[in-house]
Design an enzyme around this catalytic site. Structure first.
Site, PDB file in Angstrom:
ATOM      1  N   HIS A   1      -3.051   1.290   4.378  1.00 14.57           N
ATOM      2  CA  HIS A   1      -2.427   1.064   3.059  1.00 14.57           C
ATOM      3  C   HIS A   1      -1.479  -0.134   3.088  1.00 14.57           C
ATOM      4  O   HIS A   1      -0.319   0.012   3.466  1.00 14.57           O
ATOM      5  CB  HIS A   1      -1.674   2.318   2.613  1.00 14.57           C
TER       6      HIS A   1
ATOM      7  N   CYS B   1      -8.526   1.998   1.675  1.00 17.77           N
ATOM      8  CA  CYS B   1      -8.773   3.354   2.164  1.00 17.77           C
ATOM      9  C   CYS B   1     -10.007   3.959   1.475  1.00 17.77           C
ATOM     10  O   CYS B   1     -11.114   3.511   1.719  1.00 17.77           O
ATOM     11  CB  CYS B   1      -7.525   4.201   1.980  1.00 17.77           C
ATOM     12  N   TYR B   2      -9.825   4.914   0.559  1.00 18.11           N
ATOM     13  CA  TYR B   2     -10.989   5.478  -0.137  1.00 18.11           C
ATOM     14  C   TYR B   2     -11.804   4.359  -0.794  1.00 18.11           C
ATOM     15  O   TYR B   2     -13.041   4.373  -0.790  1.00 18.11           O
ATOM     16  CB  TYR B   2     -10.525   6.483  -1.207  1.00 18.11           C
TER      17      TYR B   2
ATOM     18  N   GLY C   1      -7.563   7.407  -2.451  1.00 15.91           N
ATOM     19  CA  GLY C   1      -7.767   8.642  -3.204  1.00 15.91           C
ATOM     20  C   GLY C   1      -7.971   9.783  -2.230  1.00 15.91           C
ATOM     21  O   GLY C   1      -8.310   9.548  -1.066  1.00 15.91           O
TER      22      GLY C   1
ATOM     23  N   GLU D   1      -0.079  -1.479   0.623  1.00 16.43           N
ATOM     24  CA  GLU D   1       0.887  -1.454  -0.484  1.00 16.43           C
ATOM     25  C   GLU D   1       2.176  -0.702  -0.148  1.00 16.43           C
ATOM     26  O   GLU D   1       3.161  -0.831  -0.874  1.00 16.43           O
ATOM     27  CB  GLU D   1       0.228  -0.844  -1.732  1.00 16.43           C
TER      28      GLU D   1
ATOM     29  N   LYS E   1       9.761   0.240 -15.008  1.00 15.31           N
ATOM     30  CA  LYS E   1      11.202   0.266 -15.325  1.00 15.31           C
ATOM     31  C   LYS E   1      11.934  -0.983 -14.813  1.00 15.31           C
ATOM     32  O   LYS E   1      12.743  -1.566 -15.524  1.00 15.31           O
ATOM     33  CB  LYS E   1      11.821   1.520 -14.705  1.00 15.31           C
TER      34      LYS E   1
ATOM     35  N   ASP F   1      15.708   1.499 -22.307  1.00 13.30           N
ATOM     36  CA  ASP F   1      14.391   1.211 -22.878  1.00 13.30           C
ATOM     37  C   ASP F   1      14.455   0.902 -24.373  1.00 13.30           C
ATOM     38  O   ASP F   1      13.921  -0.112 -24.834  1.00 13.30           O
ATOM     39  CB  ASP F   1      13.420   2.376 -22.632  1.00 13.30           C
TER      40      ASP F   1
END
Ligand code: XMP
Length: 515
Positions: A171, A84-85, A57, A173, A371, A229
């Site tokens: 990070h 991190c945060y 964040g 990710e 998606k 969708d």
């Protein structure tokens, strides 16, 4: 007996990577849910997660308005992973200290592991990672130890192994941390004891079951658009409730060439859906007459669509639900960068407040999915790749690709040109590489020469872009011979066009559509 689904909870502190964390977890076949950091502890207990991930964040944990989570998160008895945060918040909450680093660390870094740890299992002692922080952990809380450091970051990874609390200041990710996936996998499997049994096929079975329970003997209305969708929703609901699903597909007069017939045929023949195809092209075009302002075009098309949809939906007996193809990114509540949590909920799919106007309850079976997961679901449901990988097409259709007034003649010209673009993009094998490919009819005429005659006819622009999500885009560097073939065919085959130009603008500052 089926086991209860395992959930990993991602608490969002306003990170730009919150969704990415959830996707990375799901890629490891573990179900992940994102909730705002302010989620009450009772709600978290109810979810009963097997682990909690605290996202990054933009705030500083020692700032007065710093977003926080319920401190009881650390009393749940489940593993917690701070990124991190999130790692800094864990440090502060549990009695350690965070301070502003001398130098903001941003970009590639190399960490050195100081010993063995379940989260670094099978990873090398030196690891390339991506850093993005201005604060650093200065003093560890009691019971914690340092797992890894960099030259400038003394506590790059920390842990209280006994309580299964882990924190990293980088990070894992993002793709810039090449072995980050393995690190997250280690947390899920070595620390949270994940089973890794979250699969699309079981998700479909669960959804089918819960839709059946909720809908009972009532009926469901669904507006089809021909896009991915709504099509996936239709096939999924068809499996769940069969003929209790009533689909409505409206021809608004600004669809692609032959699109109406193709879509209705496809849905009814291939998928055995109950589709009411409404040919309302003339009504839309007469309402659009004289309008040149792009937003007015959008509003007019939206309004007439709602009117027609209402008229048709009213005819459906026992209708209690309106199904929509809302996806997860549309419903995630995120945290504003500053000044505490704010709910930001996009209502893109909630066309003109339809459910309220119709007095129907919303049914959104894709609201947990990203998606790419919707595409995977489509394939799992047996839908063809050509439908599952369709390019996005805007609701207001060709109306925002005809600059100036939309008339039946101009729609016809653009449909023909656009059809050639589609054919050539398919036959040259570039359909899957590009995000969207289409023609735009410009409000100008230019001089040309055909045979011995001067002509004064329409100009068409080609817009072919590459993009990940439509938020940013770049023009496609397609081979010249593909562009040449498209141009030659349009000028030779489409009456009224004597010039084709290629749009070489990126987004931003341009947009994908011309209006
Ligand atoms: P822009 O032109 O803003 O487009 O770069 C980004 C993406 O959104 C689509 N788009 C729309 N979709 N209704 C829609 O359903 C609209 O009014 C609309 N305007 C743009 C566009 O095709 C692209 O994929």
């Amino acid at each position: 007996m089926s086991l209860k689904q395992q959930t990993v909870l991602v608490l969002d502190f306003g990170s730009q990577y919150g969704q990415l964390i959830a996707r990375r977890v799901r890629e490891q076949k573990v179900y992940a849910r994102i909730l705002p950091c302010t989620t009450p502890i009772e709600v978290i207990r109810e979810i009963n997660p097997i682990g909690v991930i605290l996202s990054g964040g933009p705030a500083s944990v020692y700032a007065e308005s710093a977003p926080k989570c319920a401190p009881e998160v650390f009393e749940l008895g489940v593993p917690v992973f701070g990124i991190c945060y999130g790692a800094q918040l864990m440090t502060e909450t549990l009695g350690g200290k965070v301070h502003a680093a001398k130098n903001r660390e941003f970009g590639h870094a190399s960490i050195t592991c100081l010993g063995k740890s379940p989260i670094f299992d099978s990873l090398p002692m030196e690891l390339d990672v991506w850093m993005s922080h201005g604060d650093q952990i200065e003093r560890l809380p009691q019971g914690f130890q340092t797992l890894a450091k960099t030259a400038t970051c003394p506590h790059a990874a920390i842990a209280n192994a006994a309580r299964k609390f882990y924190g990293v200041q980088f990070h894992p990710e993002v793709v810039h941390t090449p072995r980050g996936k393995e690190l997250l996998r280690n947390f899920l499997y070595n620390v949270c004891a994940a089973r890794g049994d979250w699969e699309m096929s079981s998700f479909i079975d669960d959804t089918v079951k819960s839709v059946r329970e909720r809908v009972g003997t009532d009926n469901v209305v669904l507006g089809l658009s021909g896009g991915v969708d709504s099509s996936v929703v239709a096939v999924l609901l068809n499996r769940a409730i069969g003929k209790q699903l009533y689909c409505i597909f409206v021809d608004n007069g600004v669809l692609r060439k032959d699109e109406f017939d193709r879509v209705v045929n496809n849905y009814t023949r291939s998928f055995d859906l109950q589709v009411n195809g409404i040919q309302a092209g003339k009504r839309f075009l007469s309402e659009l007459a004289g309008i040149t302002d792009p937003e007015k075009k959008r509003k007019t098309i939206g309004r007439v669509f709602v009117e027609i949809f209402q008229e048709e939906a009213k005819k459906i007996p026992n209708a209690k639900y309106l199904a929509q193809g809302t996806l997860y990114p549309d419903v995630i509540e995120s945290v504003a960068a500053h000044g505490g949590p704010t709910a930001v909920i996009k209502s893109h799919h909630n066309v003109g407040g339809l459910p309220e106007k119709l007095g129907l309850e919303l049914l959104e079976p894709l609201r947990e999915l990203f998606k790419d997961e919707v595409r995977a679901m489509g394939l799992e449901l047996g839908m063809p790749e050509t439908l599952v990988w369709r390019h996005p097409f805007p609701g207001p259709g060709l109306a925002v690709r005809i600059l100036g007034e939309v008339t039946a003649e101009r729609v016809k010209v653009l449909q023909e040109a656009d059809d050639i673009v589609m054919q050539e993009i398919h036959s040259s094998g570039h359909y899957r590489d590009v995000w969207q490919a289409f023609a735009v009819l410009l409000p100008i005429e230019s001089v040309g020469v055909m045979g011995d005659e001067r002509t004064y006819e329409n100009a068409v622009a080609l817009r072919i872009v590459e993009s990940q999500d439509g938020m940013t885009a770049d023009w496609s560097r397609l081979p010249y011979d593909v562009l040449a073939r498209i141009s030659n065919r349009i000028i030779n085959e489409v009456r009224g066009v004597n010039r084709v130009v290629y749009d070489i603008s990126s987004k931003p500052p341009s947009t994908i559509e011309w209006e």
